[in-house]
Design a protein around this motif. Structure first.
Motif, mmCIF file in Angstrom:
data_model
loop_
_atom_site.group_PDB
_atom_site.id
_atom_site.type_symbol
_atom_site.label_atom_id
_atom_site.label_comp_id
_atom_site.label_asym_id
_atom_site.label_seq_id
_atom_site.Cartn_x
_atom_site.Cartn_y
_atom_site.Cartn_z
ATOM 1 N N VAL A 109 -14.900 4.755 -8.445
ATOM 2 C CA VAL A 109 -13.670 4.319 -7.785
ATOM 3 C C VAL A 109 -12.520 5.157 -8.310
ATOM 4 O O VAL A 109 -12.233 5.153 -9.508
ATOM 5 N N LEU A 110 -11.877 5.881 -7.411
ATOM 6 C CA LEU A 110 -10.717 6.711 -7.729
ATOM 7 C C LEU A 110 -9.481 6.139 -7.038
ATOM 8 O O LEU A 110 -9.610 5.286 -6.139
ATOM 9 N N PRO A 111 -8.290 6.582 -7.409
ATOM 10 C CA PRO A 111 -7.095 6.140 -6.677
ATOM 11 C C PRO A 111 -7.223 6.476 -5.186
ATOM 12 O O PRO A 111 -7.738 7.527 -4.822
ATOM 13 N N GLY A 112 -6.796 5.549 -4.339
ATOM 14 C CA GLY A 112 -6.864 5.766 -2.899
ATOM 15 C C GLY A 112 -8.197 5.397 -2.287
ATOM 16 O O GLY A 112 -8.436 5.675 -1.105
ATOM 17 N N HIS A 113 -9.087 4.756 -3.055
ATOM 18 C CA HIS A 113 -10.397 4.349 -2.532
ATOM 19 C C HIS A 113 -10.201 3.347 -1.394
ATOM 20 O O HIS A 113 -9.282 2.548 -1.399
ATOM 21 N N VAL A 114 -11.083 3.397 -0.417
ATOM 22 C CA VAL A 114 -11.025 2.459 0.699
ATOM 23 C C VAL A 114 -11.268 1.047 0.171
ATOM 24 O O VAL A 114 -11.999 0.845 -0.796
ATOM 25 N N ALA A 115 -10.622 0.060 0.783
ATOM 26 C CA ALA A 115 -10.775 -1.330 0.343
ATOM 27 C C ALA A 115 -12.230 -1.769 0.482
ATOM 28 O O ALA A 115 -12.843 -1.594 1.533
ATOM 29 N N THR A 116 -12.784 -2.322 -0.601
ATOM 30 C CA THR A 116 -14.201 -2.670 -0.655
ATOM 31 C C THR A 116 -14.403 -3.861 -1.573
ATOM 32 O O THR A 116 -13.653 -4.046 -2.527
ATOM 33 N N ILE A 117 -15.435 -4.646 -1.290
ATOM 34 C CA ILE A 117 -15.909 -5.666 -2.225
ATOM 35 C C ILE A 117 -17.342 -5.298 -2.564
ATOM 36 O O ILE A 117 -18.163 -5.112 -1.669
ATOM 37 N N ALA A 118 -17.641 -5.171 -3.851
ATOM 38 C CA ALA A 118 -18.982 -4.772 -4.276
ATOM 39 C C ALA A 118 -19.540 -5.801 -5.248
ATOM 40 O O ALA A 118 -18.853 -6.210 -6.191
ATOM 41 N N THR A 166 0.853 -1.178 0.000
ATOM 42 C CA THR A 166 0.000 0.000 0.000
ATOM 43 C C THR A 166 0.894 1.235 0.000
ATOM 44 O O THR A 166 1.742 1.380 0.885
ATOM 45 N N PRO A 167 0.748 2.128 -0.981
ATOM 46 C CA PRO A 167 1.633 3.296 -1.042
ATOM 47 C C PRO A 167 1.367 4.256 0.119
ATOM 48 O O PRO A 167 0.259 4.325 0.648
ATOM 49 N N SER A 168 2.415 4.995 0.498
ATOM 50 C CA SER A 168 2.271 5.949 1.599
ATOM 51 C C SER A 168 1.470 7.182 1.180
ATOM 52 O O SER A 168 0.836 7.826 2.000
ATOM 53 N N SER A 169 1.498 7.511 -0.109
ATOM 54 C CA SER A 169 0.690 8.623 -0.611
ATOM 55 C C SER A 169 -0.232 8.095 -1.715
ATOM 56 O O SER A 169 0.035 7.058 -2.316
ATOM 57 N N ILE A 170 -1.302 8.810 -1.967
ATOM 58 C CA ILE A 170 -2.287 8.364 -2.953
ATOM 59 C C ILE A 170 -1.713 8.529 -4.362
ATOM 60 O O ILE A 170 -1.285 9.631 -4.732
ATOM 61 N N PRO A 171 -1.684 7.447 -5.153
ATOM 62 C CA PRO A 171 -1.165 7.570 -6.519
ATOM 63 C C PRO A 171 -2.115 8.377 -7.400
ATOM 64 O O PRO A 171 -3.286 8.565 -7.070
ATOM 65 N N SER A 172 -1.600 8.836 -8.521
ATOM 66 C CA SER A 172 -2.415 9.660 -9.421
ATOM 67 C C SER A 172 -3.308 8.816 -10.319
ATOM 68 O O SER A 172 -4.275 9.321 -10.888
ATOM 69 N N LYS A 173 -3.005 7.530 -10.466
ATOM 70 C CA LYS A 173 -3.774 6.649 -11.349
ATOM 71 C C LYS A 173 -4.276 5.422 -10.587
ATOM 72 O O LYS A 173 -3.685 5.003 -9.597
ATOM 73 N N LEU A 174 -5.359 4.854 -11.107
ATOM 74 C CA LEU A 174 -5.943 3.629 -10.577
ATOM 75 C C LEU A 174 -5.581 2.495 -11.529
ATOM 76 O O LEU A 174 -5.761 2.624 -12.739
ATOM 77 N N THR A 175 -5.058 1.387 -11.011
ATOM 78 C CA THR A 175 -4.727 0.230 -11.842
ATOM 79 C C THR A 175 -5.931 -0.701 -11.873
ATOM 80 O O THR A 175 -6.437 -1.105 -10.830
ATOM 81 N N VAL A 176 -6.396 -1.034 -13.095
ATOM 82 C CA VAL A 176 -7.624 -1.817 -13.254
ATOM 83 C C VAL A 176 -7.333 -3.116 -13.983
ATOM 84 O O VAL A 176 -6.610 -3.145 -14.977
ATOM 85 N N ASN A 177 -7.923 -4.197 -13.460
ATOM 86 C CA ASN A 177 -7.960 -5.494 -14.125
ATOM 87 C C ASN A 177 -9.434 -5.856 -14.291
ATOM 88 O O ASN A 177 -10.184 -5.848 -13.318
ATOM 89 N N PHE A 178 -9.847 -6.158 -15.515
ATOM 90 C CA PHE A 178 -11.242 -6.491 -15.804
ATOM 91 C C PHE A 178 -11.246 -7.810 -16.547
ATOM 92 O O PHE A 178 -10.779 -7.900 -17.684
ATOM 93 N N VAL A 179 -11.749 -8.874 -15.894
ATOM 94 C CA VAL A 179 -11.690 -10.210 -16.476
ATOM 95 C C VAL A 179 -13.067 -10.847 -16.555
ATOM 96 O O VAL A 179 -13.950 -10.576 -15.750
ATOM 97 N N LEU A 180 -13.207 -11.698 -17.573
ATOM 98 C CA LEU A 180 -14.392 -12.523 -17.791
ATOM 99 C C LEU A 180 -13.957 -13.978 -17.693
ATOM 100 O O LEU A 180 -12.756 -14.265 -17.740
ATOM 101 N N PRO A 181 -14.880 -14.922 -17.567
ATOM 102 C CA PRO A 181 -14.462 -16.328 -17.460
ATOM 103 C C PRO A 181 -13.652 -16.829 -18.652
ATOM 104 O O PRO A 181 -12.858 -17.743 -18.527
ATOM 105 N N TYR A 182 -13.819 -16.207 -19.818
ATOM 106 C CA TYR A 182 -13.170 -16.706 -21.028
ATOM 107 C C TYR A 182 -12.091 -15.773 -21.580
ATOM 108 O O TYR A 182 -11.401 -16.133 -22.521
#
Length: 201
Positions: free
Chosen positions: A102-111, A63-79
């Protein structure tokens, strides 16, 4: 004696809660399952222990000490994987509780995701997908993993087929008699209504 028991109980529980570590306090790299290895060596000392799922996990970025400027996204489907380790400005997911940005530094969540539009914002460019269902895992290190059952880019949806499907499922919902058929028809109406809203909005 009994007067002080509640205070001692609260104090003991408080000490236990203060000692409890959070998931963000765990080491970034997975460690070997020492208890399993020790038990294995007692049973079969001449054979190397098999690898557990922990051995195949990639080290989690800290977990970075400061909020990064970008959000890293992984979007997967079963195939297939739609997006892999892409840095974006924001994603908006159709959570069951409502649209969630969802922005960089968002609190950990499962939705949990419902049928709706997932939009990925990168500068002035917005890519929209229609997702049927799934989950979004938002981590404290500004990484978001989105897992969907089905997804299609919104610009590839045929509006005439959506209207036809909505009419068919609405008619089926009004004419069915069993609970299972009603439930299936209701799901069809919900999904096609969400598809219709995605095309109009």
């Amino acid at each position: 004696m009994y007067r002080h028991s509640s205070r001692r109980l609260i104090q003991a529980l408080g000490d236990r809660c203060r000692r409890r570590s959070f998931s963000t306090d765990l080491p970034a790299a997975p460690s070997e399952d020492a208890a399993f290895v020790q038990a294995w060596r007692k049973v079969a000392p001449n054979i190397d222990p098999p690898k557990t799922p922990l051995a195949f996990m990639k080290p989690r970025p800290p977990t970075p000490s400061s909020i990064p400027s970008k959000l890293t996204v992984n979007f997967v489907l079963p195939y297939q994987s739609e997006i892999s380790n892409k840095e974006v400005d924001m994603v908006i997911v159709p959570a069951t509780t409502g649209q969630m940005g969802v922005l960089p530094g968002h609190v950990a969540t499962i939705a949990e995701l419902k049928p709706g539009v997932l939009s990925v914002h990168e500068g002035n460019e917005v890519t929209k997908y229609f997702v049927s269902s799934g989950f979004a895992f938002i981590h404290a290190n500004s990484v978001t993993d989105i897992v969907a059952v089905e997804a299609v880019p919104v610009d590839r949806i045929d509006p005439s087929l959506v209207q036809k499907g909505l009419a068919d499922f609405t008619q089926k919902l009004n004419s069915t008699t069993t609970d299972i058929e009603k439930a299936e028809a209701q799901i069809g109406v919900d999904v096609h209504s969400a598809l219709n809203a995605a095309l109009s909005g």
